[in-house]
Design an enzyme around this catalytic site. Sequence first.
Site: not given
Ligand code: CP3
Length: 346
Positions: A29, A33, A42, A79, A155
Amino acid sequence: MSMATHDEPIFLRVLAGETITPPPIWMMRQAGRYLPEYRAVRAKAGSFLELCYNPELAAEVTLQPIRRFGFDAAILFSDILVIPQALGQKLWFVEGEGPRLEPVADHGRLAEISRQADDATLSPVIETVQRVRQGLGRETAFIGFCGAPWTVATYMVAGRGTPGQEPAKELFNRDPAFFQQLIDLIVEASARYLCRQIEAGVDVVQIFDSWAGSLGPEDFQRWCIAPTQRLVTLVRARHPKARIIGFARGAGRLIPAYVKATGVDAAGLETEIDRGFARDEIQSLVPIQGHLDPLVLRAGGPELEAEVAAIREAFGGGPFIFNLGHGILPDTPIPHVERLLAAVRR
Ligand code: CP3
């Protein structure tokens, strides 16, 4: 004039088995944010999903942490849930909460979504890969990814993140044949997706199994190892040299079996893993990546320095990529990331 004696980024040399000091570093990540420049892009995109499907802006946020911190690897901004979406499942994000999907609970819904499977949905992400490749220096590796079949299925079945993955477990206990069909669908779509990322220019792909830790040994074999093994096999059938990192988060003592059976090139480590075990039983098989606690990074201070030193001490004798054990927390201060980089590269 260049001082470089090797052509490959140090990240890829470690993946190939070299021990390099100081180790390469990136953060899960890392585009996110906690960065003001991410929040600005964003806001311009409108929403998180619109950002994922906007190649110009998604490429921009992928490159932001590389420009600011000089990490050794960039990870594609997207994602894991774009796969269910490409399979025809409705997906949206609730601000401040997380993802929502229309749950897949019966054969009718599964037939419906599998009929609608559509690779074109993912084309903007593939265009993002091409753009990042063009904007990335030779010293930085480029990581593509997908979710592991088990994690993506949790999911798809529950329609949201669930602490113990009960809805998916309930389904595989009640109707394993149906659950297997769902898993197979995800495996095939994910294999095509990873191949397209590789063809568009990523150096390596990571398979995120965020919920691997909730399965007992037999279910882990059936729903984590077996589908991942098939995914790896399908990708390598097309790209025999594909480099693949497996992150079975929380799998702990089951990770050596996972590594041996799936044939991944490297293993991600969760924060909670026992370091002696990881060094003796996992790093002896493949390079490892992890596992700093995101809470320790957020807290900063001397504890952060001490933890970085302890991790380097434990894993520095073999092939090791420094990372977090899970994604960086959105309220992490930027100076703490700077201190982390200084401590790792010291
Ligand atoms: O690592 C990186 O920077 C690459 C991008 C990336 C994102 N999600 C961006 C993201 C990667 C590799 C993921 C993987 C992902 N997504 C996983 C596996 C890794 C982990 O975290 O366990 C999972 C389970 C998801 C599903 C997902 N996406 C969830 C549960 C959430 C909400 C939680 C949160 O942090 O808000 C997301 C949103 C998400 N994916 C964000 C980002 C940058 C936040 C979105 C925002 O900008 O509001």
